[in-house]
Design a protein around this motif. Structure first.
Motif, mmCIF file in Angstrom:
data_model
loop_
_atom_site.group_PDB
_atom_site.id
_atom_site.type_symbol
_atom_site.label_atom_id
_atom_site.label_comp_id
_atom_site.label_asym_id
_atom_site.label_seq_id
_atom_site.Cartn_x
_atom_site.Cartn_y
_atom_site.Cartn_z
ATOM 1 N N PRO A 3 -5.042 -6.309 -0.826
ATOM 2 C CA PRO A 3 -4.045 -6.572 -1.947
ATOM 3 C C PRO A 3 -3.903 -7.618 -2.637
ATOM 4 C CG PRO A 3 -3.222 -5.879 0.483
ATOM 5 C CD PRO A 3 -4.600 -6.098 0.486
ATOM 6 N N GLY A 20 10.044 -4.657 1.521
ATOM 7 C CA GLY A 20 9.875 -4.684 -0.013
ATOM 8 C C GLY A 20 9.422 -3.381 -0.880
ATOM 9 N N TYR A 35 -5.335 -4.915 4.757
ATOM 10 C CA TYR A 35 -4.352 -5.993 4.496
ATOM 11 C C TYR A 35 -4.898 -7.600 5.071
ATOM 12 C CZ TYR A 35 -2.394 -5.436 9.209
ATOM 13 O OH TYR A 35 -1.808 -5.263 10.494
ATOM 14 N N TRP A 50 6.244 -2.550 -1.184
ATOM 15 C CA TRP A 50 4.999 -2.468 -1.736
ATOM 16 C C TRP A 50 4.122 -1.364 -1.428
ATOM 17 C CZ3 TRP A 50 -0.185 -3.246 -1.561
ATOM 18 C CH2 TRP A 50 -0.992 -3.849 -2.341
ATOM 19 N N TYR A 51 4.074 -1.222 -0.163
ATOM 20 C CA TYR A 51 3.078 -0.230 0.108
ATOM 21 C C TYR A 51 3.583 1.033 -0.272
ATOM 22 C CZ TYR A 51 -0.692 -3.081 2.770
ATOM 23 O OH TYR A 51 -1.718 -3.969 2.492
ATOM 24 N N LEU A 84 -1.081 -9.495 -3.864
ATOM 25 C CA LEU A 84 0.696 -9.104 -3.734
ATOM 26 C C LEU A 84 1.241 -9.778 -4.813
ATOM 27 C CD1 LEU A 84 0.268 -10.264 -0.048
ATOM 28 C CD2 LEU A 84 0.665 -7.963 -0.945
ATOM 29 N N ARG A 85 1.452 -8.883 -5.994
ATOM 30 C CA ARG A 85 2.422 -9.174 -6.859
ATOM 31 C C ARG A 85 3.561 -8.141 -6.931
ATOM 32 N NH1 ARG A 85 -0.825 -12.793 -6.370
ATOM 33 N NH2 ARG A 85 -1.804 -13.790 -8.099
ATOM 34 N N ARG A 86 4.630 -8.068 -7.697
ATOM 35 C CA ARG A 86 5.577 -6.943 -7.752
ATOM 36 C C ARG A 86 4.939 -5.676 -7.986
ATOM 37 N NH1 ARG A 86 9.476 -4.828 -5.989
ATOM 38 N NH2 ARG A 86 11.003 -3.525 -7.556
ATOM 39 N N GLU A 87 3.971 -5.517 -8.912
ATOM 40 C CA GLU A 87 3.254 -4.153 -9.150
ATOM 41 C C GLU A 87 2.078 -4.308 -8.143
ATOM 42 O OE1 GLU A 87 4.390 -1.335 -10.299
ATOM 43 O OE2 GLU A 87 6.045 -2.653 -10.691
ATOM 44 N N PRO A 88 1.675 -3.110 -7.269
ATOM 45 C CA PRO A 88 0.490 -3.299 -6.603
ATOM 46 C C PRO A 88 -0.724 -3.632 -7.299
ATOM 47 C CG PRO A 88 1.987 -1.625 -5.797
ATOM 48 C CD PRO A 88 2.675 -2.047 -7.260
ATOM 49 N N ARG A 141 4.879 1.814 -2.929
ATOM 50 C CA ARG A 141 4.459 1.907 -4.229
ATOM 51 C C ARG A 141 2.965 2.064 -4.365
ATOM 52 N NH1 ARG A 141 8.195 -1.938 -4.362
ATOM 53 N NH2 ARG A 141 6.870 -3.539 -4.841
ATOM 54 N N ALA A 142 2.211 1.269 -3.546
ATOM 55 C CA ALA A 142 0.720 1.241 -3.707
ATOM 56 C C ALA A 142 0.392 2.593 -3.490
ATOM 57 C CB ALA A 142 0.292 0.186 -2.923
#
Length: 193
Positions: free
Chosen positions: A80, A141, A54, A143-144, A82-86, A146-147
């Protein structure tokens, strides 16, 4: 889908952020240099391949010099998007980045999609706190979490942390992805399992 709120997590996040705000620029600089050295030492025997990392913001363990050092050693680096979807993109130069969410630079190179994380042989992730048991506290959030569903199971997942932010455990929920190890300014340790 929003992640469930956990007051214990929120309380620890607030405490860590307050403590980070009190860290002097000189201390950040010294810790970042020592942490970078620890990462480079840990990777020293590895053949450079693909690494996901990152780009740090002010007030979190720094990664910009580390990205430069890894790139110079021949590592291919996924950063990354950085959007809603990884999503991910390859780092090539700082000139080929643009400010994104939170003013964090992201590559302007082609987006590779969420499944591209499976190409990473090592994954370095941010955290606000990390447990010696492998638990990791992010910014909230998800994000990670999900990613990381797209990573390879044999790719070590390493949290970059400050030594002051290592605990026996940190609050975590079923969807939180555990890390395999942590690297602080004091070195690498804490492999879970």
């Amino acid at each position: 889908m929003a992640m469930p709120r956990d007051q214990r997590k929120d309380s620890l996040r607030a405490s860590v952020l307050l403590a980070r705000a009190a860290v002097s620029p000189q201390t950040w600089e010294a810790e970042d240099t020592a942490r970078d050295d620890a990462v480079l030492d840990w990777l020293g025997t590895c053949t450079p391949t693909m690494l996901a990392l990152y780009v740090s913001r002010t007030g979190e363990p720094g990664t910009r010099r580390l990205i430069d050092a890894l790139h110079a050693r021949g590592w291919k680096i996924l950063l990354p998007v950085l959007r809603r979807e990884p999503d991910w993109a390859r780092f090539s130069t700082w000139e080929e980045t643009t400010p994104s969410w939170g003013d964090i630079p992201e590559p302007t190179t082609p987006r590779l999609g969420p499944a591209s994380l499976a190409a990473a042989d090592v994954i370095l992730v941010p955290c606000l706190a990390v447990g010696r048991d492998g638990s990791r506290l992010g910014t909230g959030g998800g994000w990670y979490d999900r990613a990381l569903a797209r990573r390879r199971s044999d790719a070590p997942l390493i949290a970059l942390s400050r030594a002051a932010e290592v605990f026996d455990t940190v609050p975590h929920l079923a969807h939180d992805v555990a890390v395999d190890a942590r690297i602080t300014e004091q070195g690498s340790s804490g492999f879970a399992g």
